[in-house]
Design an enzyme around this catalytic site. Structure first.
Site, PDB file in Angstrom:
ATOM      1  N   ASP A   1       0.910  -1.377   0.172  1.00 52.40           N
ATOM      2  CA  ASP A   1      -0.228  -0.138   0.198  1.00 52.40           C
ATOM      3  C   ASP A   1       0.972   1.236   0.400  1.00 52.40           C
ATOM      4  OD1 ASP A   1      -2.285   1.629   0.506  1.00 52.40           O
ATOM      5  OD2 ASP A   1      -1.117   1.182   2.583  1.00 52.40           O
TER       6      ASP A   1
ATOM      7  N   ASP B   1      -0.174   5.635   0.680  1.00 52.87           N
ATOM      8  CA  ASP B   1      -0.284   6.146   1.822  1.00 52.87           C
ATOM      9  C   ASP B   1      -0.574   5.719   3.098  1.00 52.87           C
ATOM     10  OD1 ASP B   1      -0.711   8.525   0.514  1.00 52.87           O
ATOM     11  OD2 ASP B   1      -2.472   7.740  -0.979  1.00 52.87           O
TER      12      ASP B   1
ATOM     13  N   ASP C   1      -1.716  -0.286   6.041  1.00 51.23           N
ATOM     14  CA  ASP C   1      -1.871   0.514   7.381  1.00 51.23           C
ATOM     15  C   ASP C   1      -3.593   0.218   7.735  1.00 51.23           C
ATOM     16  OD1 ASP C   1      -1.740   2.374   5.467  1.00 51.23           O
ATOM     17  OD2 ASP C   1      -2.916   3.029   7.054  1.00 51.23           O
TER      18      ASP C   1
END
Length: 234
Positions: A18, A20, A180
């Site tokens: 991922d 961001d 995240d």
């Protein structure tokens, strides 16, 4: 010949990142652009926690969650967010808005140097936004597959992971996603791959574990050894 190719694919390991909140600390950029988008429509901005909770989703779905009482404004909010985000990106301080997290570059270099490890991206960013990040941080050439929100349903739909697997010829059992948010973990599990969470992003570690993360990293230094434990090189 097809049997040989299948055998070679079982030797590969794919690590999908991922962006961001995982590779890039874009929190300030996202919050400022979201505030600007809502101000452009004379709407009160979402609370900070609400904005950060939708990071990773495609923008139409994110705006639907942030402005459920204003369905007619949601397309305009998407456009205003994109415009504000792009203007900030082009500003003199644009590079400072999306720095790499500490240790990210070294971890990427370590994994890219491994003969049987391939790297990929699965992000809620647009293709234009992802291209900017690749150029900004000189990351081009590291990733064998780059999947963005322009071409897929929003996370946690497994479409982006499936595309990464096809592009690299990697088996799902030999793939790992690092993210995240619960959207990343849920996407990985839906695609049948391993999932790892990070402690420095937008969703707390306990939520990532509850979604099925196999482990939580507290620094990028721990990534190579953790990968070797859950998806060892053959």
């Amino acid at each position: 010949m097809s049997e040989l190719r299948t055998e070679l694919r079982t030797e590969l390991r794919l690590v999908i990142f991922d962006v961001d909140g995982t590779l890039i600390d874009s929190q300030a950029h996202i919050l400022a652009a979201m505030d600007a988008a809502f101000a452009a429509h004379d709407l009160p901005p979402p609370e900070r926690e609400a904005t950060l909770s939708i990071v990773g989703l495609s923008l139409p779905i994110a705006m639907a969650r942030l402005a459920p009482d204003h369905p007619d404004s949601q397309p305009g909010l998407v456009a205003a967010y994109k415009d504000a985000f792009g203007q900030m990106r082009r500003s003199p301080d644009g590079a400072a808005l999306s720095p790499l997290f500490p240790g990210a570059r070294a971890a990427l270099a370590t994994l890219a140097a491994q003969d049987h490890t391939l790297l990929a991206i699965a992000t809620g960013k647009s293709r234009r936004g992802m291209d900017h990040i690749l150029d900004l941080h000189d990351l081009r050439g590291l990733f064998h597959s780059v999947q963005t929100a322009d071409d897929h349903p929003s996370k946690p739909h497994p479409s982006m992971v499936a595309a990464c697997l096809r592009d690299t010829g990697t088996l799902a059992a030999r793939a790992v996603i690092l993210g995240d948010t619960t959207y990343d973990i849920d996407m990985g599990r839906a695609a049948g791959i391993h999932a790892l969470g990070v402690a420095w992003g937008y969703h707390p570690a306990d939520r990532l574990i509850a979604s099925g993360a196999g482990a939580i990293l507290h620094s990028f230094d721990a990534l190579p050894v953790t990968l070797d434990r859950i998806c060892p090189l053959s």
